[in-house]
Design a protein around this motif. Structure first.
Motif, PDB file in Angstrom:
ATOM      1  N   ASP A   1       0.826  -1.204   0.000  1.00 33.94           N
ATOM      2  CA  ASP A   1       0.000   0.000   0.000  1.00 33.94           C
ATOM      3  C   ASP A   1       0.862   1.255   0.000  1.00 33.94           C
ATOM      4  O   ASP A   1       1.993   1.252   0.478  1.00 33.94           O
ATOM      5  N   ASP A   2       0.302   2.358  -0.525  1.00 32.47           N
ATOM      6  CA  ASP A   2       0.946   3.659  -0.383  1.00 32.47           C
ATOM      7  C   ASP A   2       0.826   4.123   1.068  1.00 32.47           C
ATOM      8  O   ASP A   2      -0.151   3.793   1.766  1.00 32.47           O
ATOM      9  N   VAL A   3       1.809   4.896   1.514  1.00 33.51           N
ATOM     10  CA  VAL A   3       1.827   5.419   2.885  1.00 33.51           C
ATOM     11  C   VAL A   3       1.980   6.930   2.818  1.00 33.51           C
ATOM     12  O   VAL A   3       2.916   7.442   2.202  1.00 33.51           O
ATOM     13  N   ALA A   4       1.050   7.647   3.459  1.00 33.42           N
ATOM     14  CA  ALA A   4       1.030   9.114   3.403  1.00 33.42           C
ATOM     15  C   ALA A   4       1.909   9.717   4.486  1.00 33.42           C
ATOM     16  O   ALA A   4       1.979   9.205   5.619  1.00 33.42           O
ATOM     17  N   VAL A   5       2.568  10.819   4.150  1.00 30.92           N
ATOM     18  CA  VAL A   5       3.326  11.575   5.138  1.00 30.92           C
ATOM     19  C   VAL A   5       2.344  12.151   6.163  1.00 30.92           C
ATOM     20  O   VAL A   5       1.322  12.733   5.793  1.00 30.92           O
TER      21      VAL A   5
END
Length: 322
Positions: free
Chosen positions: A117-121
């Protein structure tokens, strides 16, 4: 046995991972259900899933293998402590208290993300970081366990990335509390849950699992270590977590970040400079642990939130209580 949870054509299933693909459990049970059933029953159920037609890994989205009720994350690698304290708290040495007993904090079970999955700052962070870890999953409930008893409470292992906003963490820890918001934006678990019997061959004479661990940033090797370099084996972490209280089936116990570049902050502290720099949108972090597997997450921009209001000055007047 490798147990996974995935989404395929809008349907979430759990089952067994083999070289040919994913075999769904025929009765719709989850990996957490298998954990509650215990390792012998789980292995039996997993064997029955092998009769179902496999779905190729390339056609699914891997989800976290389980939805853990709690996550306790320890700090069990001395080398990591030595480096990261310099970067986060400006301390120059490992405190003597670290050697006296394992230390952990509770992190956010609602922020668990999948292996790819993408991980947000996190909002407001300019110093985002990864942390290479291994986690064990508790197989059954227990209280005040001895280390010898605790070994029988390990169901299996998975790779854990404890994403960390170092600037938020540093502020929190100066208040002698936390980490809290510095840690709860995302925790990667995956790619699957490997049952304890699969890695037992790697146990050394002192009870540690001698598994190779590595992390790359944008396909460049940043850190590598051995899980066997922990200060305490997982059985002692479980025993300490259960001391005077309860651990339950499905709980996740993190090893803490390995040394030798297991996170950026360790390198910042040892080198005295931000090299490599904090994570930015577009960066890709990949972690691999021998006998378990690999996770690979891309960092993306996070949400914009209002600025946090500072505390008001303490009032100097008080209304007298009648």
């Amino acid at each position: 046995m490798r147990l996974a949870t995935w989404s395929h054509e809008g349907v979430v299933r759990s089952g067994v991972v083999t070289d040919v693909g994913l075999h769904a459990l025929p009765d719709g049970r989850t990996v957490l259900d298998l954990v509650h059933a215990g390792l012998p029953a789980a292995l039996e159920a997993g064997a029955s899933a092998l009769s179902t037609a496999p779905v190729p890994l390339s056609e699914v989205r891997l989800l976290p293998p389980i939805a853990p009720p709690t996550i306790r994350d320890f700090v069990a690698f001395e080398e990591h402590v030595e480096g990261v304290l310099r970067a986060v708290t400006a301390e120059a040495a490992v405190p003597p208290e670290w050697y006296q007993a394992p230390t952990f904090y509770f992190t956010n079970p609602y922020a668990v993300v999948g292996a790819f999955d993408d991980v947000a700052v996190p909002p407001g962070s300019e110093r985002f970081d990864f942390e290479l870890e291994v986690a064990c999953v508790v197989s059954r409930d227990g209280r005040s366990l001895t280390p010898e008893q605790a070994r029988g409470h390990v169901f299996g292992y998975t790779v854990l990335n404890d994403w960390s906003a170092r600037d938020l963490q540093s502020r929190e820890m100066r208040v002698q509390l936390g980490p809290v918001k510095g840690k709860d934006s995302a925790t990667t678990l995956g790619p699957w849950l490997v049952t304890a019997d699969e890695v037992e061959q790697h146990r050394d004479a002192h009870g540690f699992l001698d598994l190779a661990m590595s992390v790359t940033l944008n396909d460049t090797l940043v850190g590598h270590d051995l899980l066997g370099n922990m200060g305490w084996p997982f059985e002692e972490l479980l025993a300490y977590a259960s001391r005077g209280t309860e651990i339950r089936a499905g709980d996740v116990i993190g090893s803490g970040t390995c040394g030798n570049g297991g996170c950026l902050a360790e390198l910042w502290g040892l080198r005295g400079t931000d090299d490599p720099p904090p994570l930015r949108p577009g960066d890709v972090v990949e972690m691999t642990v021998e006998g378990i597997g690999s996770i690979r997450n891309r960092v993306v921009a996070g949400p914009t939130c209002p600025d946090v209001r500072p505390a008001r000055p303490r009032p100097r007047t008080r209304r007298e209580i009648p």
